[in-house]
Motif scaffolding. Structure first.
Motif, PDB file in Angstrom:
ATOM      1  N   PHE A 456      -4.153  -5.478  16.103  1.00 11.23           N
ATOM      2  CA  PHE A 456      -4.502  -4.988  14.684  1.00 11.23           C
ATOM      3  C   PHE A 456      -3.142  -5.140  14.147  1.00 11.23           C
ATOM      4  O   PHE A 456      -2.027  -4.993  14.537  1.00 11.23           O
ATOM      5  CB  PHE A 456      -4.747  -3.559  14.796  1.00 11.23           C
ATOM      6  CG  PHE A 456      -6.157  -3.391  15.249  1.00 11.23           C
ATOM      7  CD1 PHE A 456      -7.316  -3.406  14.738  1.00 11.23           C
ATOM      8  CD2 PHE A 456      -6.435  -3.479  16.721  1.00 11.23           C
ATOM      9  CE1 PHE A 456      -8.655  -3.354  15.186  1.00 11.23           C
ATOM     10  CE2 PHE A 456      -7.630  -3.006  17.325  1.00 11.23           C
ATOM     11  CZ  PHE A 456      -8.818  -3.176  16.404  1.00 11.23           C
ATOM     12  N   GLU A 457      -3.320  -5.239  12.739  1.00  8.54           N
ATOM     13  CA  GLU A 457      -2.115  -5.303  11.690  1.00  8.54           C
ATOM     14  C   GLU A 457      -2.463  -4.277  10.624  1.00  8.54           C
ATOM     15  O   GLU A 457      -3.606  -4.350  10.096  1.00  8.54           O
ATOM     16  CB  GLU A 457      -2.003  -6.695  11.249  1.00  8.54           C
ATOM     17  CG  GLU A 457      -1.373  -7.575  12.260  1.00  8.54           C
ATOM     18  CD  GLU A 457      -1.212  -9.022  11.682  1.00  8.54           C
ATOM     19  OE1 GLU A 457      -0.673  -9.853  12.434  1.00  8.54           O
ATOM     20  OE2 GLU A 457      -1.609  -9.344  10.607  1.00  8.54           O
ATOM     21  N   VAL A 458      -1.266  -3.683  10.174  1.00  6.91           N
ATOM     22  CA  VAL A 458      -1.537  -2.903   8.944  1.00  6.91           C
ATOM     23  C   VAL A 458      -0.835  -3.564   7.887  1.00  6.91           C
ATOM     24  O   VAL A 458       0.216  -3.975   8.077  1.00  6.91           O
ATOM     25  CB  VAL A 458      -0.694  -1.531   9.341  1.00  6.91           C
ATOM     26  CG1 VAL A 458      -0.818  -0.706   8.168  1.00  6.91           C
ATOM     27  CG2 VAL A 458      -1.404  -0.869  10.526  1.00  6.91           C
ATOM     28  N   LEU A 459      -1.434  -3.427   6.818  1.00  7.93           N
ATOM     29  CA  LEU A 459      -1.085  -4.002   5.475  1.00  7.93           C
ATOM     30  C   LEU A 459      -0.631  -3.016   4.568  1.00  7.93           C
ATOM     31  O   LEU A 459      -1.323  -2.064   4.241  1.00  7.93           O
ATOM     32  CB  LEU A 459      -2.206  -4.768   4.903  1.00  7.93           C
ATOM     33  CG  LEU A 459      -1.619  -5.728   3.762  1.00  7.93           C
ATOM     34  CD1 LEU A 459      -1.052  -6.931   4.415  1.00  7.93           C
ATOM     35  CD2 LEU A 459      -3.049  -6.440   3.061  1.00  7.93           C
ATOM     36  N   ASP A 460       0.854  -3.128   4.374  1.00  6.02           N
ATOM     37  CA  ASP A 460       1.290  -2.095   3.388  1.00  6.02           C
ATOM     38  C   ASP A 460       0.864  -2.470   2.029  1.00  6.02           C
ATOM     39  O   ASP A 460       1.138  -3.495   1.613  1.00  6.02           O
ATOM     40  CB  ASP A 460       2.876  -1.972   3.418  1.00  6.02           C
ATOM     41  CG  ASP A 460       3.437  -0.937   2.876  1.00  6.02           C
ATOM     42  OD1 ASP A 460       2.653  -0.137   1.949  1.00  6.02           O
ATOM     43  OD2 ASP A 460       4.575  -0.571   2.731  1.00  6.02           O
ATOM     44  N   LEU A 461       0.300  -1.516   1.352  1.00  8.28           N
ATOM     45  CA  LEU A 461      -0.286  -1.806  -0.108  1.00  8.28           C
ATOM     46  C   LEU A 461       0.557  -1.123  -1.246  1.00  8.28           C
ATOM     47  O   LEU A 461      -0.088  -0.439  -2.325  1.00  8.28           O
ATOM     48  CB  LEU A 461      -1.845  -1.506  -0.062  1.00  8.28           C
ATOM     49  CG  LEU A 461      -2.651  -2.154   0.842  1.00  8.28           C
ATOM     50  CD1 LEU A 461      -4.056  -1.466   0.637  1.00  8.28           C
ATOM     51  CD2 LEU A 461      -2.628  -3.565   0.597  1.00  8.28           C
ATOM     52  N   ASP A 462       1.754  -1.111  -0.816  1.00  7.77           N
ATOM     53  CA  ASP A 462       2.549  -0.118  -1.949  1.00  7.77           C
ATOM     54  C   ASP A 462       2.954  -1.001  -3.130  1.00  7.77           C
ATOM     55  O   ASP A 462       3.875  -0.691  -4.078  1.00  7.77           O
ATOM     56  CB  ASP A 462       3.791   0.283  -1.207  1.00  7.77           C
ATOM     57  CG  ASP A 462       4.566  -0.819  -0.794  1.00  7.77           C
ATOM     58  OD1 ASP A 462       4.304  -2.092  -0.792  1.00  7.77           O
ATOM     59  OD2 ASP A 462       5.993  -0.871  -0.336  1.00  7.77           O
ATOM     60  N   GLY A 463       2.386  -2.083  -3.519  1.00  2.50           N
ATOM     61  CA  GLY A 463       2.307  -2.833  -4.674  1.00  2.50           C
ATOM     62  C   GLY A 463       2.994  -4.341  -4.285  1.00  2.50           C
ATOM     63  O   GLY A 463       2.469  -5.040  -5.077  1.00  2.50           O
ATOM     64  N   SER A 464       3.712  -4.392  -3.385  1.00  2.74           N
ATOM     65  CA  SER A 464       4.020  -5.740  -2.812  1.00  2.74           C
ATOM     66  C   SER A 464       3.320  -6.340  -2.246  1.00  2.74           C
ATOM     67  O   SER A 464       3.240  -7.472  -2.174  1.00  2.74           O
ATOM     68  CB  SER A 464       5.598  -5.639  -1.854  1.00  2.74           C
ATOM     69  OG  SER A 464       5.087  -4.854  -0.860  1.00  2.74           O
ATOM     70  N   GLY A 465       2.293  -5.788  -1.286  1.00  5.31           N
ATOM     71  CA  GLY A 465       1.110  -6.533  -0.697  1.00  5.31           C
ATOM     72  C   GLY A 465       1.786  -7.224   0.361  1.00  5.31           C
ATOM     73  O   GLY A 465       1.215  -8.044   1.328  1.00  5.31           O
ATOM     74  N   SER A 466       3.084  -6.910   0.829  1.00  3.97           N
ATOM     75  CA  SER A 466       3.650  -7.585   2.048  1.00  3.97           C
ATOM     76  C   SER A 466       3.034  -7.014   3.374  1.00  3.97           C
ATOM     77  O   SER A 466       2.688  -5.957   3.491  1.00  3.97           O
ATOM     78  CB  SER A 466       5.079  -7.387   2.244  1.00  3.97           C
ATOM     79  OG  SER A 466       5.302  -5.823   1.989  1.00  3.97           O
ATOM     80  N   ARG A 467       2.996  -7.986   4.379  1.00  3.49           N
ATOM     81  CA  ARG A 467       2.274  -7.443   5.557  1.00  3.49           C
ATOM     82  C   ARG A 467       3.401  -6.769   6.614  1.00  3.49           C
ATOM     83  O   ARG A 467       4.383  -7.158   6.691  1.00  3.49           O
ATOM     84  CB  ARG A 467       1.713  -8.808   6.187  1.00  3.49           C
ATOM     85  CG  ARG A 467       0.670  -8.564   7.206  1.00  3.49           C
ATOM     86  CD  ARG A 467       0.175  -9.547   7.789  1.00  3.49           C
ATOM     87  NE  ARG A 467       0.246 -10.920   7.210  1.00  3.49           N
ATOM     88  CZ  ARG A 467      -0.009 -11.986   7.996  1.00  3.49           C
ATOM     89  NH1 ARG A 467      -0.627 -12.118   8.956  1.00  3.49           N
ATOM     90  NH2 ARG A 467       0.252 -13.400   7.114  1.00  3.49           N
ATOM     91  N   SER A 468       3.039  -5.731   7.040  1.00  2.00           N
ATOM     92  CA  SER A 468       4.088  -5.308   8.058  1.00  2.00           C
ATOM     93  C   SER A 468       3.211  -4.979   9.333  1.00  2.00           C
ATOM     94  O   SER A 468       2.527  -3.931   9.540  1.00  2.00           O
ATOM     95  CB  SER A 468       4.390  -3.818   7.421  1.00  2.00           C
ATOM     96  OG  SER A 468       3.445  -2.881   7.108  1.00  2.00           O
ATOM     97  N   PRO A 469       3.127  -5.755  10.245  1.00  2.00           N
ATOM     98  CA  PRO A 469       2.355  -5.200  11.481  1.00  2.00           C
ATOM     99  C   PRO A 469       2.735  -4.362  12.355  1.00  2.00           C
ATOM    100  O   PRO A 469       3.425  -4.480  13.153  1.00  2.00           O
ATOM    101  CB  PRO A 469       2.244  -6.912  12.051  1.00  2.00           C
ATOM    102  CG  PRO A 469       3.668  -7.137  11.455  1.00  2.00           C
ATOM    103  CD  PRO A 469       3.913  -6.799  10.295  1.00  2.00           C
TER     104      PRO A 469
END
Lengths: 487, 183
Positions: A456-469
């Motif tokens: 599973f991966e968690v996607l940080d949606l703080d505006g940057s849309g960067s992926r943070s697994p």
């Protein structure tokens, strides 16, 4: 003179002689000063507060002067209060001491594992069980062994499952389970929760040993609404509630039927055809895809009010030829309808590559359009669109089935996250594309999680849309496809 | 102690109260110092007693009972003082005055010393009963009323206290006769 009298005299004499016989004058003066000061304070207090409520010459009422029954009652009340306090503190300490286990409010995934179980008709059969995995701690807990289709409630407090004893509700806090009356022999497939977890939809077994009737009903009320079954021309395709649970839609051979949230008052609405896409959060509007007359494109109709009667669908947009709306969802506040469409580059060439688009449609019909960077495979496609609770992020899932030259099917999955800010798109960093089928938003909309490559991966949606697994060690998990973020 | 003086003090006559306090201070101090066997603590107890008398005198229903009432207050103050001294870890045994003032024979000195030690070992309740009975001269019934305990309990306290003191005296007499050292 007796010995006792002599000894008494000895003691008396000794007491008189053994020690000073007079207090120092200064000590008495200090005592008098203290007394005067005390009297002044008392006088001031009386001047400020008035006379004491105690009678000046009466006896003060102490605990020992109360009647025995009153004393016993007071002692019992005091003991009760102390016991309550001990119980509260003890329960808190117990909760701290008990090892961590998955329970609300945590986010978790449900894994499916096969278990050999005793079949209702005798012998051993294999059930698909369920294991709950705390998403953030990784702690696992077996929830269901002999059952199927464990489905968490939207609030994550309990789960519905179909076991050998019928439809049961499982408390995720303590693992206790109770059967829903009259729901034995439930068909496992179309169990569904209403958005707030008030109602449950399931298919029941009457007496013939096969599922024949669908029900919708409140969980704690034996009354439930009976839906049309296959013998009556009904389908078992689940139910679609409005977000406020005031309306529910169920599919029937003649189209769709709409009724109150508890399944009562159902009536067919054949005007909608089979193109129903979404129901607004307040249950007053429907989004329907209507084929265009030349079958080359599709029109989208909304505002099919479902108050006292259904009004004629009103077309709010016409897509270009070859474009077909296949999924739609209203934003949480009901102000925007997101529609996902697919289109063929050449309407007359079915095998041509497809393109995929997102449309954001306002109530007045104005719309914004964005091409989606999804897989453009020629083939049968289906999709889904889901809003985050913040109303600013959208997840669009895509599934295409492509046949090769040997007519073998290949399934392709993908999804994108679209970030919208004040109604505008945020392309570039706002896009993320990974090869997964489904994405789940956290309740606050700040994160999304998906399964990719067995983990599973968690996607940080703080505006940057960067992926943070942040979660990558839960694999291998035979994931049953359900993940709930609880409040 | 005249009834009229108490009544005047009860009505708020400050002069009457001061005279009442000075008259009572001596006998109260005598009791407190014997119970506590500590001059400073006894003075503190008496001071607290006089303040309490000033504060609560109006609640005394029978002015003729002033003396007994004041003994009750001083005994209560002695208990507080004893408790405070125990908490502070202070134990004061002051025999210097009596010893300095005495020019008795060695045997008498040994007797008084042994009595003092035995008295020290008594509980506060036992000491109080002995003082009120053998120093103040109150009957057991009145002591029971002052201490708010049953008459039989007062008698029991007195019996045990006196038996302990007598045992100390007898031990001293044996030592004096034999010329040995006290145990």
């Amino acid at each position: 003179m007796s010995q006792t009298t002599d000894f008494d005299r000895v003691v008396s004499t000794w007491l008189h002689a053994d020690g000073p016989i007079d207090i120092r004058p200064g000590a008495v003066d200090r005592a008098l000063r203290l007394a005067r000061a005390s009297g002044q304070r008392r006088g001031l207090r009386l001047a400020l507060t008035g006379p004491t409520p105690w009678p000046a010459y009466g006896r003060r009422i102490g605990f020992g002067m109360l009647p025995p029954s009153v004393r016993i009652a007071l002692v019992l009340v005091l003991a009760l209060v102390v016991a309550s306090g001990v119980a509260v503190v003890g329960s808190q300490l117990f909760r701290i001491a008990v090892p961590l286990r998955p329970a609300a409010p945590h986010s978790f995934v449900i894994t499916d594992v096969s278990f050999p179980c005793e079949a209702p008709t005798g012998g051993v059969t294999t059930f698909t069980g369920a294991t709950m995995v705390d998403f953030e701690s990784g702690v696992t807990r077996r929830l269901l062994e002999c059952g199927n289709e464990l489905l968490l409630s939207p609030d994550g407090i309990r789960a519905a499952a179909v076991g050998s004893d019928g439809l049961v509700l499982i408390d995720l806090g303590d693992g206790s389970r109770r059967a829903i009356p009259g729901a034995t022999g439930t068909d496992p497939e179309p169990v569904a929760w209403s958005p707030r977890g008030t109602y449950l939809h399931w298919v029941g077994d009457n007496t013939a040993g096969r599922p024949t009737t669908a029900f919708i009903g409140p969980l704690d009320d034996p009354r439930r609404s009976r839906l049309p079954g296959p013998d009556e021309g009904g389908y078992f395709n689940g139910a679609m509630w409005s977000a406020d649970e005031t309306r529910v839609l169920v599919q029937s051979p003649s189209g769709w039927s709409i009724g109150n949230g508890d399944g009562s008052g159902l009536r067919a609405v054949p005007e909608l055809g089979a193109g129903l896409l979404a129901i607004s959060p307040d249950g007053t509007r429907l989004a329907v895809a209507l084929p265009s007359p030349n079958d080359a494109g599709a029109a989208l109709a909304v505002d099919a009010a479902v108050g006292d009667g259904l009004v004629a669908p009103r077309s709010v947009t016409h897509f270009p030829d070859g474009t077909q709306a296949i999924a739609a969802a209203w934003s949480p506040d009901g102000s925007t309808l997101a529609v996902v469409s697919t289109s063929r580059a050449e309407p007359t060439t079915p095998a041509a590559p497809t393109s995929n688009d997102l449309w954001l449609i306002a109530p007045d019909g104005t719309q914004r359009h964005l091409a989606l960077p999804l897989a453009a495979d020629p083939g049968r496609a289906s999709g889904s669109v889901r809003w985050a609770a913040d109303g600013e992020h959208l997840a669009i899932g895509w599934h295409t089935v492509v046949r090769n030259a040997q007519q073998q099917e290949a399934h392709h999955y993908s999804f994108v996250i679209v970030a919208t800010v004040d109604g505008a798109f945020a392309p570039g960093d706002g896009w993320t594309q990974v090869p997964v089928e489904e994405v789940f938003f956290s309740t606050d909309g700040s994160r999304a999680v998906y399964r990719a490559g067995g983990s599973f991966e968690v996607l940080d949606l703080d505006g940057s849309g960067s992926r943070s697994p942040t979660i990558a060690q839960l694999a291998p998990i035979d994931w049953g496809g359900q993940l709930v973020w609880t409040p | 102690m005249s009834r009229s003086l108490v009544e005047r003090a009860q009505r708020g006559d400050r002069d009457a109260y001061e005279q009442l306090a000075r008259d009572a201070a001596r006998r109260l101090f005598l009791v407190a110092s014997r119970i506590l066997r500590d001059t400073d603590a006894a003075e503190d107890a008496v001071q607290q007693t006089l303040v309490t008398i000033w504060r609560d005198l109006a609640t005394l229903r029978d002015p003729d009972r002033f003396e007994a009432w004041s003994y009750r207050i001083v005994v209560r103050a002695c208990r507080k003082e004893a408790s405070r001294h125990r908490r502070l870890g202070v134990t004061v045994v002051d025999l210097s005055d009596s010893l300095a003032a005495a020019h008795d024979a060695i045997a008498e000195v040994a007797l008084r010393d042994q009595l003092g030690r035995a008295f020290e070992r008594l509980s506060l309740d036992h000491r109080t009963v002995v003082v009120l009975h053998h120093l103040v001269g109150l009957p057991l019934a009145e002591i029971a009323e002052i201490l708010n305990i049953p008459y039989g309990t007062v008698g029991s306290h007195l019996h045990h206290a006196m038996r302990a003191l007598r045992a100390a005296i007898e031990a001293t007499e044996r030592v004096t006769v034999t010329g040995g050292q006290p145990a």
